[in-house]
Scaffold this motif. Structure first.
Motif, PDB file in Angstrom:
ATOM      1  N   SER A  62      37.910  32.142  36.766  1.00  0.00           N
ATOM      2  CA  SER A  62      37.933  33.567  37.094  1.00  0.00           C
ATOM      3  C   SER A  62      38.163  33.813  38.576  1.00  0.00           C
ATOM      4  CB  SER A  62      36.610  34.211  36.671  1.00  0.00           C
ATOM      5  OG  SER A  62      35.533  33.582  37.324  1.00  0.00           O
ATOM      6  N   ARG A  98      42.528  33.970  41.302  1.00  0.00           N
ATOM      7  CA  ARG A  98      43.261  34.940  42.111  1.00  0.00           C
ATOM      8  C   ARG A  98      42.761  34.929  43.550  1.00  0.00           C
ATOM      9  NH1 ARG A  98      46.479  39.336  41.370  1.00  0.00           N
ATOM     10  NH2 ARG A  98      47.263  37.999  39.717  1.00  0.00           N
ATOM     11  N   ASP A 147      44.814  38.832  37.553  1.00  0.00           N
ATOM     12  CA  ASP A 147      44.723  37.378  37.610  1.00  0.00           C
ATOM     13  C   ASP A 147      45.815  36.788  36.733  1.00  0.00           C
ATOM     14  OD1 ASP A 147      43.730  34.780  38.144  1.00  0.00           O
ATOM     15  OD2 ASP A 147      41.684  35.574  38.231  1.00  0.00           O
ATOM     16  N   ASP A 163      43.328  36.191  32.800  1.00  0.00           N
ATOM     17  CA  ASP A 163      42.040  35.680  33.261  1.00  0.00           C
ATOM     18  C   ASP A 163      41.111  36.786  33.747  1.00  0.00           C
ATOM     19  OD1 ASP A 163      41.992  32.988  32.726  1.00  0.00           O
ATOM     20  OD2 ASP A 163      43.043  32.408  34.550  1.00  0.00           O
ATOM     21  N   ASP A 164      41.594  38.032  33.795  1.00  0.00           N
ATOM     22  CA  ASP A 164      40.705  39.146  34.108  1.00  0.00           C
ATOM     23  C   ASP A 164      39.925  39.619  32.892  1.00  0.00           C
ATOM     24  OD1 ASP A 164      42.750  40.299  32.682  1.00  0.00           O
ATOM     25  OD2 ASP A 164      43.436  41.629  34.288  1.00  0.00           O
TER      26      ASP A 164
END
Length: 540
Positions: free
Chosen positions: A4, A7, A289, A309-310
């Motif tokens: 997570s 980014r 992300d 991934d967000d």
């Protein structure tokens, strides 16, 4: 694909690159070393092992950060919540399509000999079974026996059937794509394609719906297009023209007319490439992300799904989409960690998403999440302190209750998402009416769920490592599993395997010992009645 915080790591790397011009030569070499180490960690070639007492300074870590035993599927401590499904149209439609009936009188126990007798005596309308009746007859015979059809010396990442089921593709870390002819139910390798410009491994492959081409992606600026038919091999690099920096398309999908390619990348953007114009025609900043999963909603190829991934699933309409101000039609929030895969039911209404929070969610795109649900997902994702690529699942993840604003219809738990972007799918419409959801698993199994109850119907055990990809034959009752142990598993139903541990007679040889054994014997006789040669069907 990363954790997570990936980014934020990219932002730090960009900042480092900007500062490089002000550093001395000695500082530049340190930056180069950090860049190399970052690449090795991100590609999975180097793993960071976290100490058990790394977070001893936290107040309640002893409970929250306790890890599940390695190679153990997380078992939820609460039953599936079907309240959302009970209120939806999905349940009634699924009952009718799968032959279960929408009324109480139609839900009686199926008796195969009785159904066959009614058909032969003309009591079945049209003197042939309907599609829903065929699906109902097929429901007791889920695949249960594994045959290894191929073994490699490296991890196998992808394996998919073509739309007609006559070709199977596998992609391996040895940078080879193997093409198998499956027309007669056997696996015969017909072609070996040497992939180009590969960083670490081939990460995704896709068939064109017309069956003429395949595409594959890796850590590269290009997605590669290869032909599957013709006397000479063609191999084209399709440049998606990303920004500076390392680039990877994690997920690919062909449009229904086979002319456009949809991709989701590590820069948080969605890309559409037109193969006829040989140019990228759309790029939108979609997620905060990595974009790990993309899919077309239906055959129109106008509605797009994306997951990253967000932790958010986003729905896009190309007819109202602008590169300058990309606004999704709606957002589906409810996962507490990044999304690894998305599969559409094909009707532009329902989709499923697999996630690092160890669950699959079923969504209705007519029920978008409110802003409070989106914020709850963002907070939950940002609070994650573990990395699914090499750590075990924290127990707090398993105890995670429904987030505020979660609008999913159903949540399916019981499989394990670790190490890589594990895929999940709806079962085929032809043979099962999409009654099941099946997924790979980090402990080497294939998990099959009932969409209406959330219960695990079957766990197919037979691999020694993570099953990353799964593919159910569109017409035959066969599941292919692609595993990091370097093998392709072919799962089929076999009666002997189903009753190998239950066909025990009593000690004196007089017959089944219990009422349960007699029931099993009766079911076995019913199934033997339905045995048939490969090319002949009682259901026709």
């Amino acid at each position: 694909m990363g954790s997570s915080n990936s980014r934020r790591r990219r932002m730090n790397r960009d900042s480092d690159r900007r500062d490089d011009g002000e550093e001395t030569d000695e500082g530049g070499s340190d930056t180069d070393l950090a860049t190399i180490l970052s690449y090795l960690i991100r590609s999975g070639q180097v793993q960071i092992l976290q100490s058990d007492n790394l977070h001893d300074e936290d107040d309640d870590d002893d409970d929250d950060d306790c890890m599940m035993p390695r190679n153990t599927c997380p078992v939820p401590n609460f039953p599936p919540d079907i309240s959302g499904l009970e209120k939806s149209e999905f349940k009634q439609a699924m009952l009718v399509q799968s032959g279960q009936g929408s009324h109480a009188g139609e839900k009686r126990k199926m008796c195969i000999p009785d159904m066959l007798h009614k058909r032969e005596t003309g009591m079945v309308k049209g003197q042939t079974f309907s599609h829903s009746q065929r699906c109902r007859l097929n429901s007791p015979f889920l695949p249960n026996t594994k045959t290894t059809v191929a073994s490699y010396h490296n991890k196998a990442f992808c394996g998919i059937y073509s739309q007609d089921g006559n070709v199977f593709l596998s992609a391996c870390q040895d940078q080879n794509i193997r093409v198998y002819d499956t027309t007669l139910g056997y696996f015969r390798q017909t072609n070996l394609i040497q992939a180009r410009d590969i960083g670490w491994s081939i990460l995704d492959i896709a068939f064109s719906p017309d069956g003429h081409h395949l595409i594959y992606s890796s850590w590269s600026d290009n997605v590669h297009l290869c032909n599957l038919q013709g006397d000479c091999e063609t191999h084209h690099a399709l440049n998606f023209c990303p920004n500076d920096g390392r680039f990877c398309v994690f997920s690919l999908a062909f449009s229904e007319n086979s002319t456009e390619i949809l991709g989701g990348a590590n820069d948080g953007c969605l890309y559409i490439y037109d193969t006829e114009r040989n140019d990228r025609i759309l790029k939108i900043d979609a997620h905060e992300d990595d974009v790990n999963a993309v899919a077309f909603a239906d055959e129109s190829s106008q509605i797009l799904f994306s997951g990253g991934d967000d932790g958010l699933c986003k729905v896009w309409d190309r007819r109202t989409l602008s590169e300058e101000q990309p606004v999704p039609v709606g957002i589906l929030a409810g996962h507490s960690d990044g999304i690894t895969y998305i599969d559409s039911k094909g009707d532009a209404r329902y989709l499923i998403s697999n996630s690092k929070d160890q669950c699959i969610k079923l969504w209705d795109v007519r029920a978008f999440s409110p802003s409070e649900g989106q914020e709850a997902t963002r907070r939950a994702v940002s609070s994650q302190r573990w990395d699914y690529r090499w750590q075990r699942v924290p127990r707090r993840v398993i105890r995670q209750k429904c987030l505020k604003g979660d609008t999913s219809l159903m949540t399916y738990r019981g499989h394990c998402v670790l190490h890589t972007l594990i895929r999940c799918h709806f079962s085929p419409a032809f043979s099962t009416a999409q009654r099941y959801i099946y997924s790979g698993c980090a402990n080497g199994t294939v998990v099959i769920y009932d969409t209406l109850t959330g219960k695990i119907l079957s766990k197919l055990e037979g691999h020694n490592h993570c099953v990353r990809d799964v593919s159910w034959h569109p017409y035959d009752n066969t599941i292919m599993s692609t595993s990091w142990d370097g093998t392709l598993g072919k799962w089929e139903y076999k009666t002997d395997a189903a009753f190998s541990d239950s066909d025990t007679d009593s000690d004196d040889g007089t017959g089944p010992r219990t009422k349960r054994d007699r029931r099993r014997r009766h079911n076995r006789d019913n199934q033997r009645l339905c045995r048939r040669p490969k090319r002949f069907s009682l259901l026709d």
